[in-house]
Structure formats: C-alpha cells, structure tokens
Design an enzyme around this catalytic site. Structure first.
Site: not given
Lengths: 302, 302
Positions: A48, A111, A141, A171
């Site tokens: 990110t 999405y 993630y 994470k």
C-alpha cells in the site's frame, strides 16, 4: 516448533517516481540499500505504501527486477502480488517465483465487498492452485480500512489446513492489537507481522514475528533496535528511546496522509525534489502541511 | 441544447465463463445479440455485473474484440475501462478507441480510500491527458458501495469545465434517487444513467438519459417498454405492467447476491450449466437459494 517466517523488520518501501510518474528504478534500489543499511531485515516492496495498486502489472515486474538486478538479495524481498484479477495475481506471483523470490504479500481481490468466507477462501485457493509451486509462501494481507476485505480467522484456519506450507504469515495493518494477539494465540507457527509501527514493541512481547510498516522508511534503525533488543533488560533505555522516536515519527507523518508525508520527508532528507512525486489519486502535501510534518520530524530528531 | 449521450437502456451484461473460468466468448456474443433483440439500446460490457475487475487487461480486450467481431455495432458498446492503475486504464481506453468504440464507462482508481477531490480530479485528468483523443467520451461511474469512492458533484463540475466534450455522462449505481435528481438539475447536458432498475421510471420523468442495469440481463424488454413509452398516456397500462415485472425481477435476484442470481437465471433460461460459473471471490448460489430465486422469477413470468 517451526521457526516463524518471515520475521524481522520489513520496510513497506516507498516507490520513487520520475516527473512523468514512471518508477525511478535506480533511486528505488538506492532506497532499498539504505533501508537495509539502517537495519531493516527486508523490503516489503509493492505494498500500500509503495503505491502498488497504482502501477501496471508490467511496471510491478520491472520494479522487482530492478531490486534484484541492483543487488538486493532475493531472500530480503517480499513483494506484493495480490490484485483484483486472479490471472494477474497468478502472473505476478509466478514472476516472483521465477526470480527466486518465494515469499509474497498477497491482498485478496477487493473490488467486490461483502464477499463470503467461502468466496475469500476460494480466491486464495484458486491462486495457489494456478501457481502450482510448492516453494510459494504467502503473507496474507489484512488491511480492511483500505481493501474493504477483512481476513477472518476462519479463512486463515481453512487456508492453513489445506495449504500448510504456503500460508505462513499475515500482515495485519488494521491497527487492532486484540486481533493480532488473538491470531498469535490461535495459530502457532503463523508469523504475525505488525502493520502499525508503534505496536511492534507490545506485540513482540506477545510473540509477533516482526513488522511491515510505512514509517520504517524513516525510522528503520529504531525499529531494528526495538526488534533486536526488546527482551534485553540491559537495553531497556535504548529500546524506550527508539520506541519514543517511532511513535513521534508515526504521529508526524499521520497528520495529513502517510504516503505523501513520507515522500516529503524523503525529499527533505535526500534533497531530491522528485521524491515528492505521487500517482493520482494520491496528491503531494501543500507547503503548509509539509512544514508541519517537517516540524514534527525535527522534534523527533532533536 | 446538446442531445444527451449515451441514452437508452444499456445492459450491464454478464460475462459467461467456461469451466476453467476463461471468458466464453461465443456465448457472450450470443447473449449480447439476444439483449439487443429484446430491446436494449446497447451493452455496457465489463462493468461490476460483468465481473470486469476479475478479468485481466488482456482478457478484457479480448471480450470487447469478440463483441465487435461477433457483429455487435461499435456504437452499441460502452465498455468499462477504469481500473486502479492509470497506465492500464489508459491502455484499455486507447484499445477501445482504436476499435472505434468511443464511449467508455470509467471507474475511478479505488484502492486508496478517503482520497481528496483534487486527487480524484487529477486521476481522471491524467487518464484523459494520456489518452489524448478528442473522440473520447467518458461515463463516470458512481458506485460508492462497491468502489468506496463516491464522485462528488464538485468533481463532476471541474471535469466538465476542463473537458466539456469528454465527460458526457454518469452512471449512478448508488440507488440514491435524490443524488440523481440533483445531478440532472445541476448539470444540463450531462446524461444521468440510472443504475437501479426500478428507478428508471421515476427518473426518466425527471430527465434521466436512461439506465445501465443488471436486471436487464433478464428484463431488457420491460425496461425498453418503460424507456420508450413512459410519457405516452395510451401506454400507461403496458408501462405499469413492465415496471411491476422489473421490480419483481430485481427483488427476486437481490435476495442473495445479484450476479450469482442473474447467472443462475440465465442457466435456467438457456439450459446451459456453464452460465453458473463465476470467478472467486463470487460464488454460485446454493441449490436452496437458487430455488428461491427461481420461484421469485416464475412469479414474475406468471
């Protein structure tokens, strides 16, 4: 008990860009080298913070290749490879494996919102089946505030049961300390990587494997101090001082927007104006906001 | 006053898939032909309902090419081309233009949440500048419940001021009737396309240009009746009956998940099992859920 993998301090590396917004590959490699010299154990590129989702599949491949060609050891690199379209996640993951980079950080497709746990399990399974490589190690993630797709413990459980050697880590960028503690307790052998810099210290004490954080672009040295010495009473003062700098730096870059703030800080540190470049929809800070960030960071250094 | 463009009933076409989840191109073309025969004015392929974000850039290009090669007129096609990475949005948009398809539906980049209006404006501007083609006409895509990125009126205003011939329309899938009415009132010349089937009728009366909807995969004929005859008192009964079927069909496919429900309905209508295929994280309905959808649709037909 199997050793946790990956472990240590990983920097969610920023991606410098030329004025035309193409990746500045030599400067990216130089930044990676500097991060490792500061004490980071590895580079979590294309996350990110690295604006990964703003780069094309081909640009992402080029960024990973540049790091390797620039001499960064392949076992120091954990690239992000998860995108919305499974064929592209598969292509990016196979590309990393083809270069000897076997551990990747994988966003779920994000999405569609409100997907079922069956759907989330199926999405990760489909990628693993299509990649078809026993060497693959995936860091899940969990960053629901951005992706909109939390990764529930039930899905972690099912993935680890079905693919025990593949889903080795997660994470957690939610900032939810209780969730990280719960995962450490529930999943022995799962490397929980803290996504929020100030939480590295408390969570190491609970058994976290390390961190992947944004502020490590500035304070990797301090995070390394915390990681290496947190359990050593003789180092308590050094650890406390490092932790104070981490918290202050995190606060300084979180006033307006972490990614533009970190890029502004890199521009100030290196004197290279191009560090301020960002891909829309991210925008550089105003001069006034940047000055406020700078004041916060000067206080850290002081 | 310039005529609104695009206008009419556009189907957010489903994308049929083979059992290996690759796009079933011949069946897609056949579906498009059927939709036009039912009375749809055009095909909004590669939208949310078409699982666009689950397909790679190359697959998306192949789907548009198949429609054209299958004989669908280029002015009947308004493909989705907006993805997270600007270079890929540019590539998809240029590809459409290169085939003579000049009107596209464009999602904003939607990984980063909470972006500024400046950032959203910059993202769309960057695409338009990089495409660099005066022929381009963009339908903005407002679907905040999925993308997380609402398109504020201020951004529409700025884009239309800067690129008056480019930003010609907006698809509003929020279901927020007041927002659509406000855009119709504020932006004369902007084609407001309704994204929720039952709202076509009330919003046509306010000046909407038409619709891009999911349920039109089933009830395109009824939407066409509403669109063509809503202002004709002699057709009031036919319009009311069509509207009732639209509402009932929409309700039937909205109990569990629109896309799997619509695909199940197509499987039932055509007898082709493969229509049930979906890419994860979307999942096909359970048999019980599908039976409930079928009961709802049978009631519509009855």
């Amino acid at each position: 008990m199997t050793e946790l993998h990956p472990k240590g301090v990983f920097c969610a590396a920023l991606t410098p860009q030329h004025d035309d917004l193409t990746p500045d590959l030599p400067r990216f490699v130089a930044h990676c080298r500097w991060l490792l010299a500061e004490g980071c154990d590895g580079i979590a590129l294309l996350g990110t913070t690295g604006e990964a989702n703003s780069f094309s599949v081909e640009e992402r491949k080029a960024i990973l290749e540049a790091a390797l060609e620039g001499g960064i050891a392949r076992d120091r690199l954990i690239p992000g490879t998860g995108v919305n379209a499974i064929p592209e996640t598969v292509a990016l993951t196979k590309h990393a494996l083809s270069l000897g980079v076997d551990t990747v950080v994988m966003l779920p497709p994000n999405y569609y919102k409100g997907v079922s746990t069956d759907g989330l399990f199926a999405a990760y399974s489909e990628v693993v089946e299509r990649v078809g490589d026993q060497a693959l190690k995936v860091v899940l993630y969990h960053i629901p505030q951005m992706s909109g797709i939390p990764i529930p413990h039930e899905v972690i459980e099912r993935l680890r049961t079905r693919y025990p050697s593949t889903f080795v880590a997660i994470k957690d960028s939610s900032g939810d300390q209780a969730n990280m503690e719960a995962m450490i307790a529930r999943f022995p052998g799962l490397a929980v990587l803290v996504g929020a810099d100030p939480l590295l210290l408390p969570l190491l004490k609970k058994g976290a494997a390390g961190c992947i954080t944004a502020t490590s672009n500035l304070v990797g040295k301090d995070l390394a101090t915390v990681y290496r010495h947190h359990a050593d009473p003789a180092q308590a003062d050094a650890v406390a001082a490092a932790q104070a700098r981490i918290v202050a730096a995190r606060n300084a870059v979180s006033q307006f927007g972490q990614i533009p703030s970190l890029k502004a800080a890199l521009a100030l540190r290196t004197g290279h104006e191009g560090w301020r470049n960002l891909r829309p929809p991210l925008m550089r800070l105003t001069a006034a906001d940047e000055a406020a960030v700078q004041r916060g960071l000067t206080a850290v250094a002081g």
